[in-house]
Design an enzyme around this catalytic site. Structure first.
Site, PDB file in Angstrom:
ATOM      1  N   GLU A 214     -34.916  15.034 -58.046  1.00 29.23           N
ATOM      2  CA  GLU A 214     -35.012  13.577 -58.168  1.00 29.23           C
ATOM      3  C   GLU A 214     -33.853  12.875 -57.472  1.00 29.23           C
ATOM      4  O   GLU A 214     -33.995  11.764 -56.978  1.00 29.23           O
ATOM      5  CB  GLU A 214     -35.087  13.149 -59.638  1.00 29.23           C
ATOM      6  CG  GLU A 214     -35.920  11.880 -59.766  1.00 29.23           C
ATOM      7  CD  GLU A 214     -35.414  10.876 -60.759  1.00 29.23           C
ATOM      8  OE1 GLU A 214     -34.576  11.228 -61.600  1.00 29.23           O
ATOM      9  OE2 GLU A 214     -35.860   9.730 -60.682  1.00 29.23           O
TER      10      GLU A 214
ATOM     11  N   THR B 102     -35.264   2.243 -56.689  1.00 32.96           N
ATOM     12  CA  THR B 102     -34.174   2.485 -57.644  1.00 32.96           C
ATOM     13  C   THR B 102     -32.820   2.348 -56.973  1.00 32.96           C
ATOM     14  O   THR B 102     -31.879   1.763 -57.519  1.00 32.96           O
ATOM     15  CB  THR B 102     -34.333   3.891 -58.256  1.00 32.96           C
ATOM     16  OG1 THR B 102     -35.573   3.931 -58.945  1.00 32.96           O
ATOM     17  CG2 THR B 102     -33.220   4.214 -59.235  1.00 32.96           C
TER      18      THR B 102
HETATM   19  N1  HSE Z   1     -31.597   4.879 -65.241  1.00 31.74           N
HETATM   20  C1  HSE Z   1     -32.182   4.692 -63.949  1.00 31.74           C
HETATM   21  C2  HSE Z   1     -31.900   3.277 -63.467  1.00 31.74           C
HETATM   22  C3  HSE Z   1     -33.667   4.913 -64.057  1.00 31.74           C
HETATM   23  O1  HSE Z   1     -32.173   2.353 -64.237  1.00 31.74           O
HETATM   24  O2  HSE Z   1     -31.404   3.088 -62.369  1.00 31.74           O
HETATM   25  C4  HSE Z   1     -34.396   4.784 -62.756  1.00 31.74           C
HETATM   26  O3  HSE Z   1     -34.392   5.971 -62.046  1.00 31.74           O
END
Ligand code: HSE
Length: 316
Positions: A134, A187
């Site tokens: 990931e 993201t």
């Molecule tokens: N915790 C991560 C974010 C989740 O909010 O950036 C998304 O991959």
């Protein structure tokens, strides 16, 4: 074993109170991954990626979350020069959606290959390779989508560095409405808007929310869960990326949601509710609020998925 097909569910990361350390799995949507043995080569090849908008997804193994996760798994097992694995990735959920799409492909691929190889590793020990996969997508090492996708339920990550993960109790009536507006947020970009520092006052408020949320899960205290679902750190910084955020959140709370915030890095928004019926009504109210802003959306209503990645079929 010659071929294994699995289903890997979507996940909601952060859950308002636990940026990078909390997540849960939902039942649908999800990706399907097929892993197949090949005697024509050694290593990993991606032979198909299907689904809407998948043309931009890389088929080079090192650039693909599923490919990289499997490559690292084979290297760990010392099989990268001995075993040939073909992967098919059937994307059945949008990416750049905040639903853990890249995590699902990576988690599905590691589970499928582990089964194909006769399960040399436990589900939990696939986590490290899956997070490495990931990481290809957003450049950061966090397991808040991958962990619940792999093992199901609501997961707490004490440490992303050591991947110390824990299952939290799931209140039986808890359901979620997840609304995916037709906006794409990567993201990587949603992380870039975040400040590196948090004031002491804000940190104290957030610690209170997180601790109370976990207490509420252990005691099945939904009014406390509702009071706890407040994100003082991330939501204020990211909500401007989501057209209509304030109106959608207000619509969810007005219709009776326990709480509503951004799913993962967004743009999807989730609302936790006390029943499936209520989650459906809340989801529709959220969709109507998005529509008022001229944004189309999809609604997914689900209990918490306690199973994580599921094997759909195997061929000897
Ligand atoms: N915790 C991560 C974010 C989740 O909010 O950036 C998304 O991959």
């Amino acid at each position: 074993m010659q071929e294994v097909r699995v289903f890997a569910p979507a996940t909601v990361a952060n859950v308002a109170v636990g940026f990078d350390i909390l997540g849960f799995a939902i039942q649908r949507p999800g990706d399907e991954i097929v892993a197949r043995r090949s005697t024509a080569f050694a290593g990993v090849r991606i032979t198909a990626i299907t689904g809407t908008g998948t043309k931009s997804l890389p088929t080079e193994v090192e650039h693909n979350t599923a490919g990289m996760a499997v490559l690292r798994l084979l290297e760990h097992l010392g099989l990268q020069h001995e075993v040939g694995i073909e992967l098919e990735i059937h994307k059945k959920m949008p990416f750049g959606s905040g639903l853990g799409s890249s995590a699902a492909s990576a988690a599905g691929a590691t589970v499928a290959v582990n089964v194909l190889l006769g399960e040399p590793l436990t589900r939990e020990s696939l986590l490290y390779f899956t997070v490495l996969g990931e990481e290809v997508a957003d450049g950061s090492f966090h397991a808040d989508n991958v962990a619940p996708c792999l093992v199901g339920g609501i997961t707490l990550i004490r440490s992303n560095e050591s991947l110390d993960i824990h299952h939290l109790p799931v209140p039986p009536s808890l359901h979620v409405a997840v609304v995916h507006p037709e906006i794409e947020i990567l993201t990587r970009d949603a992380r870039a808007v975040l400040s590196d520092s948090v004031s002491l006052k804000t940190a104290i408020r957030q610690l209170g929310s997180l601790a109370s949320f976990i207490t509420a899960l252990y005691t099945n205290d939904l009014p406390l869960l509702s009071r706890s679902l407040q994100d003082h750190i991330i939501e204020p910084q990211r909500k401007t990326l989501i057209t209509g955020f304030d109106a959608v959140q207000a619509a969810a709370l007005e219709r009776g949601a326990l709480g509503c915030s951004i799913s993962g890095a967004g743009p999807s928004m989730f609302a936790l509710c006390d029943s499936g019926y209520l989650a459906q009504a809340v989801g529709q109210a959220m969709q109507a609020a998005f529509q008022q802003e001229g944004v189309d959306s999809q609604l997914y209503v689900s209990p918490i998925n306690q199973r994580g990645v599921e094997v759909l079929s195997t061929t000897e």
